[in-house]
Design a protein around this motif. Structure first.
Motif, short mmCIF file in Angstrom:
data_model
loop_
_atom_site.label_atom_id
_atom_site.label_comp_id
_atom_site.label_asym_id
_atom_site.label_seq_id
_atom_site.Cartn_x
_atom_site.Cartn_y
_atom_site.Cartn_z
N LEU A 11 8.78 5.29 -14.70
CA LEU A 11 8.92 5.73 -13.32
C LEU A 11 9.59 4.67 -12.46
O LEU A 11 9.39 4.62 -11.24
CB LEU A 11 7.55 6.08 -12.74
CG LEU A 11 6.87 7.29 -13.37
CD1 LEU A 11 5.42 7.35 -12.97
CD2 LEU A 11 7.59 8.57 -12.95
N LEU A 12 10.38 3.82 -13.09
CA LEU A 12 11.04 2.75 -12.34
C LEU A 12 11.93 3.31 -11.24
O LEU A 12 11.98 2.78 -10.13
CB LEU A 12 11.85 1.86 -13.29
CG LEU A 12 12.26 0.49 -12.75
CD1 LEU A 12 11.05 -0.33 -12.35
CD2 LEU A 12 13.09 -0.24 -13.80
N SER A 13 12.62 4.39 -11.56
CA SER A 13 13.49 5.00 -10.56
C SER A 13 12.70 5.46 -9.34
O SER A 13 13.08 5.22 -8.20
CB SER A 13 14.25 6.17 -11.18
OG SER A 13 15.02 6.84 -10.20
N SER A 14 11.56 6.11 -9.59
CA SER A 14 10.72 6.58 -8.49
C SER A 14 10.15 5.41 -7.69
O SER A 14 10.09 5.44 -6.47
CB SER A 14 9.58 7.44 -9.03
OG SER A 14 10.06 8.59 -9.66
N PHE A 15 9.76 4.38 -8.41
CA PHE A 15 9.21 3.21 -7.73
C PHE A 15 10.27 2.54 -6.87
O PHE A 15 10.01 2.19 -5.71
CB PHE A 15 8.66 2.22 -8.76
CG PHE A 15 8.03 1.00 -8.14
CD1 PHE A 15 6.72 1.04 -7.67
CD2 PHE A 15 8.73 -0.18 -8.02
CE1 PHE A 15 6.13 -0.09 -7.10
CE2 PHE A 15 8.16 -1.30 -7.45
CZ PHE A 15 6.85 -1.26 -7.00
N ASN A 16 11.45 2.35 -7.41
CA ASN A 16 12.52 1.71 -6.64
C ASN A 16 12.87 2.52 -5.40
O ASN A 16 13.14 1.97 -4.34
CB ASN A 16 13.76 1.52 -7.52
CG ASN A 16 13.60 0.36 -8.49
OD1 ASN A 16 12.62 -0.38 -8.44
ND2 ASN A 16 14.54 0.22 -9.41
N GLU A 17 12.88 3.83 -5.55
CA GLU A 17 13.18 4.66 -4.38
C GLU A 17 12.06 4.56 -3.35
O GLU A 17 12.32 4.60 -2.14
CB GLU A 17 13.37 6.12 -4.80
CG GLU A 17 13.85 7.02 -3.67
CD GLU A 17 15.08 6.49 -2.97
OE1 GLU A 17 15.15 6.61 -1.73
OE2 GLU A 17 16.00 5.96 -3.64
N SER A 18 10.84 4.40 -3.83
CA SER A 18 9.72 4.21 -2.91
C SER A 18 9.89 2.91 -2.14
O SER A 18 9.66 2.85 -0.93
CB SER A 18 8.41 4.21 -3.68
OG SER A 18 7.33 3.97 -2.82
N LYS A 69 0.82 -1.21 0.00
CA LYS A 69 0.00 0.00 0.00
C LYS A 69 0.86 1.26 0.00
O LYS A 69 0.65 2.17 -0.79
CB LYS A 69 -0.93 0.02 1.21
CG LYS A 69 -1.81 1.27 1.26
CD LYS A 69 -2.51 1.40 2.60
CE LYS A 69 -3.49 0.31 2.83
NZ LYS A 69 -4.25 0.48 4.08
N ARG A 70 1.81 1.31 0.92
CA ARG A 70 2.66 2.50 1.00
C ARG A 70 3.43 2.70 -0.31
O ARG A 70 3.56 3.80 -0.81
CB ARG A 70 3.64 2.36 2.16
CG ARG A 70 3.00 2.34 3.53
CD ARG A 70 3.98 1.91 4.60
NE ARG A 70 5.18 2.74 4.60
CZ ARG A 70 5.30 3.90 5.24
NH1 ARG A 70 4.27 4.37 5.94
NH2 ARG A 70 6.43 4.58 5.21
N THR A 71 3.93 1.59 -0.87
CA THR A 71 4.76 1.70 -2.06
C THR A 71 3.95 2.06 -3.29
O THR A 71 4.35 2.92 -4.07
CB THR A 71 5.51 0.37 -2.28
OG1 THR A 71 6.20 0.04 -1.08
CG2 THR A 71 6.49 0.49 -3.41
N THR A 72 2.82 1.41 -3.49
CA THR A 72 2.00 1.72 -4.66
C THR A 72 1.44 3.13 -4.57
O THR A 72 1.30 3.82 -5.58
CB THR A 72 0.86 0.71 -4.83
OG1 THR A 72 0.16 0.58 -3.58
CG2 THR A 72 1.39 -0.64 -5.23
N PHE A 120 2.54 -3.89 -10.37
CA PHE A 120 2.92 -2.51 -10.16
C PHE A 120 4.37 -2.24 -10.56
O PHE A 120 4.73 -1.13 -10.94
CB PHE A 120 2.65 -2.10 -8.72
CG PHE A 120 1.22 -1.71 -8.49
CD1 PHE A 120 0.77 -0.43 -8.81
CD2 PHE A 120 0.29 -2.62 -8.01
CE1 PHE A 120 -0.55 -0.07 -8.64
CE2 PHE A 120 -1.03 -2.27 -7.83
CZ PHE A 120 -1.46 -0.99 -8.16
N ILE A 121 5.20 -3.25 -10.48
CA ILE A 121 6.57 -3.11 -10.99
C ILE A 121 6.53 -2.90 -12.50
O ILE A 121 7.21 -2.02 -13.05
CB ILE A 121 7.41 -4.34 -10.62
CG1 ILE A 121 7.58 -4.44 -9.10
CG2 ILE A 121 8.77 -4.30 -11.32
CD1 ILE A 121 8.21 -5.74 -8.64
N GLU A 122 5.71 -3.72 -13.16
CA GLU A 122 5.59 -3.59 -14.62
C GLU A 122 4.99 -2.23 -14.99
O GLU A 122 5.41 -1.60 -15.96
CB GLU A 122 4.71 -4.72 -15.17
CG GLU A 122 5.15 -6.12 -14.83
CD GLU A 122 6.52 -6.46 -15.42
OE1 GLU A 122 6.94 -5.82 -16.40
OE2 GLU A 122 7.16 -7.39 -14.87
#
Length: 869
Positions: free
Chosen positions: A607-614, A140-143, A598-600
């Motif tokens: 936004l992979l960079s933003s997702f990874n940082e999240s 939840k927090r990450t998505t 959500f990774i895909e």
């Protein structure tokens, strides 16, 4: 594109293995299980008994409850959705064919990504995300952070994963309990220490049916030890059947009962834990005539009265010789009283005779229970546990969803905590405590705050609202845990006056089914028509006729998840640690883990960079969140969900264990020491007091809210609920026309809850349970209406009507009916053929049926009339 997460446990024909995993079918888990596979097929399961630490420390003693076995059916359910689906018929509604076509995962990701970009151009706050289940909660927090990355910074900067991204979903939780457990215990829940409790008063809680195997084992052990249990409830539930005494109460009147107990203890009996009240609560704090704590003009510190020196002093003055709890004093011309005196005066109106007229509980019974509660508290006693000496107060008053599911739940929650404080049973053995170990609670707010009390994690009132339900504006305290999802639906269909809410246009839905669980299905369904819905589901259900994209999730026996904390001390289950959920077989169909999708999506949106940082900063339940050191994700690299879980395990264990280790061993569990279970010693060391009995910050918040609403021209949202002391406020049910002369309460069975209605095993298992299959009615009340056992009856009000066979019993109040929830399906295979009904069909979704402090809807009881079909 990854079509599924993990390859499972490949086996040769005939090869047998036992694979450790968990049942996370509900929030009473995780329960440690292991699944037997033969030739790559799951054929059975049992509690995980392997390893001394697991068998000895498992909350369920390495056994399973009925829900765990449903996982096998879900895995091999012939009705499963076998690949991503796209709607081709734009018309939505019951009975309308969506004309689904199967698409690839690549196309599904493309469609969802494009829709996100489209909505962003209008207003980024038009997207909502709602979930149930461990996978959803873990991410939840990450998505939420991912969606924030899509749109840029918006919403509530102080709480970016809160209601600004929380839209519409099923509202079936202990809302007020969660909110004020957070404030008082700095914990997600309130609970009773069954390991040491000798006298338990339970209100609106049917844990033997609803909380799974762990709760039953703990309660059984307590009863064998000699604990007495008094259950206050309109219905003779499974919990009542195991108790010593059943006290039938009129629905929605529990606060009156609790207030009368307080009155008897302090105004009639006059016996309470003076030391605890003086040192651990705000009882000595002086309250001025304006209803706020008296403060020193220069230092702004809250003042107390020292009766020995005969003058006021700051609450933290090292020279205080004693604290006055009673009396009236004049300070600089201002009349003031200690909060305890204010409480005494306030509850004088709530006599047992007064409460008897409201609750139907005899005054003598109320007095007896109050005296038994005090007598069993053993005020002044202590106990040594593992070398640690603590106060021993083996009594508790536990309130459940049957209380917090009514309006004015805050009043009951506060009253129950005052009762705990009066005998000193807050956060000590045998008493009333929060369900998390101390390390996790310090992150919630079990830290120094203002005025010598713990920090209150409140958030500012937002204007204009950022979400569809407007909870961040209308209910400041609800933002600690949840929003008002039912009003999210209503606001989309009937926008409120002078409140500029933003109707949700895109909804990510994971394992929720609000159509048959919230209320007024017509309102919910009308709202669903207005949204682009991305539905994660394993079979078609009542959301399918309104969904635009359906994404088939891996079932729990095919997918990956990490319970990164067992940090729950539920009912004396002193366990903490983590456990792995892993594929026990290769996924059957073209499915994917919710997290992997959500990774895909992040990759497709660039936004992979933003997702990874999240992920690096937010992933997980347990503090510290995210990943650390060598295990942080590289911003430019795409990782699979199992790879991320591996790094989370290494972060939490300092590299001592990894995913491969967890796959073999299943869990890491430790026994939580007493110093982490009970907050008493921690609070004493920090010189902190509890926010009871007087919550002047609640009064202040209510007045601030009233001012803001008046300025905005909102006159339909009262703030009288924001009281510093518990106050009896009549139920909205008292205003219902007299023709609706029955209370209709609802219940659920643990085998059914959290999405198991589709299983034929559940259907067969519950066939003999009267409170699941039929409408339960009092024999005498039925006879007066010419109704016999097994007759079909109509239950009707101004919201809707349901028809079902009636089961007659003396185990329910004559003015009350019981109807199950989790049923009423008309789309889900198998479940729709049972003909079972849901109380939600009779439950209004209305603003004036909403608790204006907690945000909870009046859901646990409604009114209706009954007649033979």
């Amino acid at each position: 594109m990854v079509s599924s997460s993990g390859s499972g446990n490949a086996q040769a024909p005939g090869e047998e293995a036992w694979v450790p995993t968990v049942c996370s079918n509900c929030y009473n888990g995780p329960d440690l299980i292991r699944v037997r596979t033969v030739g790559g097929v799951a054929v059975g399961m049992e509690g995980n008994m392997e390893g001394k630490s697991i068998a000895g420390l498992s909350r369920t003693q390495a056994t399973t409850c009925p829900k765990a076995h449903q996982l096998l059916w879900k895995l091999y359910d012939p009705h499963r959705i076998k690949g991503p689906l796209k709607r081709t018929n734009p018309e939505k509604g019951r009975g309308i064919d969506p004309k689904w076509v199967e698409i690839s995962w690549d196309e599904a990701v493309d469609i969802v990504a494009e829709k996100l970009r489209e909505v962003k151009k209008k207003d980024p706050r038009l997207v909502a995300y709602d979930e149930k289940g461990v996978q959803g909660a873990l991410l939840k927090r990450t998505t939420s952070k991912l969606l924030l990355s899509v749109y840029g910074a918006y919403g509530d900067p102080a709480n970016p994963t809160g209601p600004s991204l929380k839209g519409v979903g099923a509202l079936q939780c202990h809302i007020a309990d969660h909110q004020f457990a957070n404030i008082i215990h700095s914990s997600f829940i309130c609970d009773s220490d069954l390991a040491h409790c000798n006298y338990l008063v339970t209100l609106g809680d049917n844990s033997r049916h609803c909380e799974g195997l762990g709760a039953n084992l703990l309660a059984s052990a307590a009863r064998e030890r000699g604990m007495k249990e008094v259950v206050v409830d309109p219905y003779l539930s499974a919990t009542v059947a195991k108790a010593d005494e059943w006290v039938p109460i009129r629905p929605a009147t529990d606060t009156a009962f609790l207030l009368a107990l307080i009155h008897v203890i302090i105004n009639e009996r006059g016996v309470y834990d003076v030391k605890f009240v003086k040192e651990m609560t705000n009882s000595p704090y002086l309250v001025a005539a304006n209803g706020y704590f008296l403060r020193d003009k220069a230092t702004k510190k809250v003042m107390v009265w020292d009766p020995i020196d005969g003058k006021t002093k700051a609450h933290d003055d090292a020279g205080i010789k004693d604290f006055a709890l009673e009396g009236v004093y004049k300070v600089d011309g201002v009349e003031c009283r200690p909060a305890f005196q204010v409480l005494k005066d306030h509850v004088r109106q709530y006599t047992p005779e007064w409460a008897a007229r409201i609750t139907d509980i005899p005054a003598a019974t109320i007095r007896r229970i109050a005296h038994e509660y005090v007598d069993n508290a053993r005020i002044g006693s202590s106990i040594e546990i593992e070398g640690v000496t603590l106060p021993y107060r083996p009594v508790c008053i536990k309130i459940g969803r049957g209380i917090t599911g009514h309006m004015h739940g805050y009043q009951s929650v506060l009253a129950s905590h005052i009762l705990a404080a009066l005998v000193g049973c807050l956060e000590v053995p045998g008493g009333h405590y929060g369900g998390n170990p101390i390390p996790s609670r310090t992150f919630f707010g079990l830290t120094p705050g203002d005025d010598g009390m713990t920090k209150v994690p409140t958030l500012p009132i937002i204007w204009p609202p950022a979400s569809c339900d407007a909870s961040e504006t209308l209910t400041p305290f609800s933002r600690m845990w949840t929003g008002m999802m039912h009003l999210g639906f209503l606001n989309m269909v009937d926008p409120p006056k002078n409140l500029p809410v933003r109707p949700t246009e895109m909804w990510f839905r994971y394992r929720t089914n609000p159509v048959n669980s919230v209320g007024e299905p017509a309102i919910v369904e009308e709202a669903l028509k207005k949204m682009f819905i991305v539905s994660f589901a394993f079979v078609h259900d009542e959301i399918s006729p309104y969904a635009d994209i359906i994404l088939p999730d891996n079932t729990d026996l095919e997918g990956w998840a990490l319970w990164d904390t067992f940090a729950l001390c539920l009912g004396g289950a002193r366990r903490s640690g983590m456990a792995i959920q892993q594929p026990v077989v290769t996924p059957e169909h073209n499915t994917m883990d919710f997290a992997q999708f959500f990774i895909e999506l992040a990759d497709k949106l660039g936004l992979l960079s933003s997702f990874n940082e999240s992920v690096n900063t937010n992933l997980g339940y347990q503090q510290p969140y995210g990943l650390s050191g060598l295990y942080r994700l590289d911003p430019s690299t795409k990782y699979s969900w199992p790879e991320i879980i591996d790094r989370r395990i290494k972060t939490l264990t300092g590299g001592a264990q990894d995913l491969e280790w967890m796959k073999k061993n299943g869990a890491i569990i430790r026994e939580t020491p007493p110093g982490e279970i009970y907050a008493h010693s921690f609070m004493k060391a920090q010189k902190l007091r509890y926010h009871v009995p007087y919550m002047d910050f609640v009064k202040r918040t209510g007045e601030e809210l009233a001012t803001k609403l008046a300025e905005a021209g909102i006159d339909w949202w009262p703030t009288a609920e924001y009281t510093p002391l518990p106050t009896y406020l009549p139920s909205v049910l008292d205003e219902v026309p007299a023709e609706y002369d029955f209370y209709v309460i609802k219940g659920r069975h643990m085998a059914v809850s959290y999405g198991n209605a589709e299983s034929p095993w559940t259907i067969e298992l519950t066939e003999a349970l009267r409170e699941v299959v039929d409408i339960v009615m009092n024999e005498d009340a039925a006879k007066a209406r010419g109704i016999q056992d097994g007759d079909e009856i109509w239950v009707e009000n101004d919201v809707g009507k349901i028809k079902r066979k009636v089961k007659l019993t003396q185990g329910i109040r004559p003015d009350t009916l019981l109807v199950a929830v989790e049923w009423g399906q008309w789309e889900m295979p198998l479940a729709k053929d049972t003909g079972r009904v849901t109380q939600a069909e009779l439950t209004p979704i209305r603003r004036d049926w909403t608790d204006t402090l907690s945000g909870n809807m009046q859901a646990m009881a409604v009114k209706a009339r009954v007649y033979k079909a």
